[in-house]
Write an enzyme that holds these catalytic residues in place. Structure first.
Site, short mmCIF file in Angstrom:
data_model
loop_
_atom_site.label_atom_id
_atom_site.label_comp_id
_atom_site.label_asym_id
_atom_site.label_seq_id
_atom_site.Cartn_x
_atom_site.Cartn_y
_atom_site.Cartn_z
N GLY A 87 0.78 -0.92 0.05
CA GLY A 87 -0.06 0.02 -0.06
C GLY A 87 0.86 1.03 -0.18
O GLY A 87 2.12 1.32 -0.36
N GLU A 111 2.89 -2.02 8.49
CA GLU A 111 4.02 -2.71 7.91
C GLU A 111 5.04 -2.65 8.66
O GLU A 111 5.29 -1.98 9.73
CB GLU A 111 4.32 -2.53 6.51
CG GLU A 111 3.10 -2.94 5.68
CD GLU A 111 3.21 -2.72 4.18
OE1 GLU A 111 4.42 -2.30 3.86
OE2 GLU A 111 2.52 -3.08 3.29
N HIS A 164 14.17 -7.09 0.01
CA HIS A 164 13.02 -7.49 0.69
C HIS A 164 13.17 -8.95 1.56
O HIS A 164 13.71 -9.71 0.89
CB HIS A 164 11.77 -7.54 -0.25
CG HIS A 164 10.66 -7.50 0.54
ND1 HIS A 164 9.95 -8.48 1.28
CD2 HIS A 164 9.66 -6.57 0.56
CE1 HIS A 164 8.95 -7.97 1.63
NE2 HIS A 164 8.46 -6.83 1.32
N ARG A 207 12.90 -3.44 7.34
CA ARG A 207 13.58 -4.54 6.50
C ARG A 207 14.84 -4.76 6.34
O ARG A 207 15.26 -6.27 6.25
CB ARG A 207 13.05 -4.21 5.10
CG ARG A 207 11.42 -4.12 4.75
CD ARG A 207 11.18 -3.52 3.43
NE ARG A 207 9.68 -3.64 3.47
CZ ARG A 207 9.15 -3.05 2.33
NH1 ARG A 207 9.67 -2.49 1.16
NH2 ARG A 207 7.67 -3.15 2.24
N HIS A 258 14.93 -5.44 -3.83
CA HIS A 258 13.66 -4.73 -3.91
C HIS A 258 13.71 -3.37 -4.15
O HIS A 258 12.85 -2.98 -5.07
CB HIS A 258 13.11 -5.12 -2.54
CG HIS A 258 11.45 -4.62 -2.59
ND1 HIS A 258 10.59 -5.16 -3.36
CD2 HIS A 258 10.85 -3.80 -1.63
CE1 HIS A 258 9.50 -4.54 -3.21
NE2 HIS A 258 9.60 -3.62 -1.98
N GLU A 316 11.62 6.38 -7.71
CA GLU A 316 12.90 5.59 -7.31
C GLU A 316 14.01 5.90 -7.91
O GLU A 316 15.23 5.62 -7.42
CB GLU A 316 12.54 3.78 -7.62
CG GLU A 316 13.58 2.87 -6.86
CD GLU A 316 13.24 1.53 -7.14
OE1 GLU A 316 13.99 0.57 -6.51
OE2 GLU A 316 12.16 1.17 -7.76
N ARG A 338 14.75 2.14 3.32
CA ARG A 338 13.22 2.80 3.05
C ARG A 338 12.13 2.37 3.98
O ARG A 338 12.30 1.03 4.02
CB ARG A 338 12.81 2.52 1.52
CG ARG A 338 11.37 2.88 1.26
CD ARG A 338 10.92 2.74 -0.08
NE ARG A 338 10.96 1.21 -0.42
CZ ARG A 338 10.05 0.44 -0.26
NH1 ARG A 338 8.95 0.97 -0.03
NH2 ARG A 338 10.07 -0.63 -0.81
N SER A 382 7.55 4.35 -0.57
CA SER A 382 7.92 4.65 -2.08
C SER A 382 6.88 5.19 -2.80
O SER A 382 7.13 6.10 -3.45
CB SER A 382 8.51 3.33 -2.69
OG SER A 382 7.52 2.56 -2.32
#
Length: 565
Positions: free
Chosen positions: A61, A126, A247, A296, A363, A387, A398, A403
């Site tokens: 999202g 997230e 990722h 991440r 990713h 990006e 990030r 993004s």
């Protein structure tokens, strides 16, 4: 200063536009829609068809402080923590401060996000977020819905010219070093077939990232670093290229799998899935306060460490229990993640019954063309967003779902200033191909294997030095054909060298840059950025000092922003 141009056939056609937008994802189409009523002629150039970029693949999202009790201050803190001291504080404040309004404009353009029974936006969480602030669409197809809405808006705008199946070969500059036009190769499309020149007064790069630098990536095949490479050759600066986000939960398809791999969105962990090793042990317990929803870089490192310790090629995501008492796991998957479910089933995995094999894969590029707070590069008339750009908001890692928001917010800002900064139509200055000879498309396999094994998740001085040597050797192998495969391979080589050299010079571990020979973060020596430029055809990386920005390392002015975390 002469341009550094790739070899290409003589142009067979010419066009013009006030502004050329390169790329057709959320960043590019937002810029085009915002500019169409302010200038006479806007052109969008896209390498494939309009929907073929990275935006449509975004599952989780778009993040913004839209929920009750959430604030831009809280979003700011989460972004800075994830960025590990390498964010530009003012850029982050622009992102979080203008984010909610930008998302509302996206909704006004026709994007339909999921809502709760009361009709409010359905928000989820997230990794790295301490609030539910991720707006999503069709469960796990947010990017596809955003892409649909923006494409329909563009198609309703006759003022916008669209060049599909068009690869930008080079940016052409005038005698003063500013933008004069683009060399474009249109592949088999009508009168504009072949190589031509589009003269222009400004270029907005929104061409995406560098995912195809690595053997395994979540990025589509078009993500070949073209925008970064053409900007570098035109005299722009690339910043923070060493910060490539891997990722943590990409579906593992086997050691021989190459190219775009299936992504298992972080939102799956946001709904309660967790990582386990081959013995069923929870991976993230005791590793980070946010557990499986840690940033991440931390989750990817935990997976890689366990893989290295055990000699395994992957770990596992356990999502068999999702749904709880309200519905069965199978029903939950059908409702919340229908597209991921279809992908998993296509590979023989039933997530309500089976563990999902996962391993980190390339990713997102946090670095790119260095810009200011209005998307300006250091080449007059050249702007960058999304990006391909380094706006400073992501730092060394990030934050999840920032993004799409970055592309939205900074494209809006570009459209605020660009019309008042339009250059005159200038003739391109004579170009020079010094040091920019093409390498063959066949070099790609060696390039990707070198980057994956030497410049991937885990790095050290020996491997990075070997990577630079191998890449430089590839650059001494000339192509015999002038074609898109050679242009792409050359662009990937240009950016790979810049990335590897920056990673070799950054002798610390920070965010997504993990050096096993320099395991600690070093703010005294490396609080700042590595900037890459071309000098006499050679890629040169230099260090620009800057203050570390990380509320997890230093006190913040308003600690109450973490309340309710």
């Amino acid at each position: 200063m002469n341009m550094q141009l790739l070899s290409a056939r003589d142009p067979g056609w010419t066009e013009w536009a006030d502004v050329i937008v390169v790329g057709s994802g959320i960043a590019g189409l937002t810029a085009a829609l915002r500019l169409k009523d302010q200038v006479e002629r806007v052109a969008v150039v896209t390498k494939d068809v309009l929907q073929a970029g990275s935006t449509q693949w975004a599952q989780g999202g778009i993040a913004a402080a839209l929920g009750e009790g959430d604030t831009p201050d809280q979003h700011e803190v989460d972004t800075l923590v994830a960025g590990a001291g390498a964010c530009d504080l003012e850029a982050v404040r622009v992102l979080v401060g203008e984010g909610a309004e930008a998302v509302r404009e996206l909704i006004a353009w026709g994007a339909e996000f999921d809502k709760d029974p009361a009709g409010n936006l359905s928000l989820t969480r997230e990794g790295g977020h301490r609030r539910d602030r991720i707006a999503h669409a069709d469960g796990d197809a947010t990017g596809a819905e955003i892409q649909r809405a923006l494409m329909e808006a563009v198609r309703r705008a006759p003022e916008i010219m669209v060049f599909e199946h068009a690869m930008v070969v080079d940016l052409l500059t005038a005698a003063d070093g500013g933008v004069a036009g683009l060399t474009i190769h249109v592949m088999g499309e009508g009168d504009a077939d072949g190589v031509g020149i589009v003269r222009t007064r400004a270029v907005v790069l929104a061409s995406g990232g560098l995912g195809q630098v690595f053997s395994q990536t979540t990025n589509p095949a078009v993500a070949t670093a073209d925008g970064m490479a053409i900007a570098l050759r035109a005299g722009a600066t690339l910043r923070d290229l060493e910060f490539v986000q891997f990722h943590p939960t990409v579906m593992y398809l086997g050691e021989d799998s190459r190219g775009q791999q299936p992504l298992i969105s972080e939102a799956v962990r946001g709904e309660g899935a967790f990582l386990v090793d081959w013995d069923g042990n929870r991976l993230m317990e005791g590793v980070h306060e946010l557990g499986d929803l840690a940033p991440r870089d931390i989750v990817s490192k935990a997976i890689m460490k366990r893989m290295l310790d055990t000699g395994r090629t992957n770990m596992w995501l356990d999502a068999r229990h999702l749904g709880g008492a309200q519905e069965t796991s199978a029903a939950f998957w059908e409702r919340r993640f229908p597209n991921i479910l279809a992908s998993l089933r296509s590979h023989g995995v039933e997530p309500s019954v089976d563990l999902i094999p996962v391993a980190p894969a390339c990713h997102y590029a946090s670095g790119g063309v260095r810009t200011d707070l209005w998307g300006r590069s250091d080449v007059p008339g050249l702007y960058a967003t999304g990006e391909v750009a380094c706006s400073g908001v992501h730092g060394a890692n990030r934050l999840a779902s920032n993004s799409l928001l970055e592309g939205l917010v900074f494209s809006r800002r570009i459209a605020e200033v660009l019309p008042g900064e339009l250059r005159q139509l200038e003739d391109p200055a004579p170009g020079a191909a010094t040091g920019r000879a093409l390498v063959p498309g066949s070099a790609l396999k060696t390039l990707q294997e070198t980057m994956t094994t030497k410049v991937g998740v885990l790095r050290n001085a020996t491997g990075l030095a070997e990577a630079v040597e191998t890449l430089e050797q590839l650059g001494r192998t000339p192509a015999t054909e002038i074609d898109p495969a050679a242009w792409e391979a050359t662009n990937l080589l240009t950016v790979s060298l810049a990335l590897a050299k920056s990673a070799l010079l950054r002798e610390e571990t920070r965010g997504s840059h993990w050096r096993e020979d320099f395991a600690e973060r070093d703010d005294a020596g490396f609080a700042g950025h590595f900037d890459v430029r071309l000098r006499d055809g050679e890629t040169v990386a230099t260090f620009t000092p800057g203050a570390a920005t990380d509320p997890s390392q230093t006190p913040i002015q308003n600690p109450t922003t973490l309340a309710g975390a």
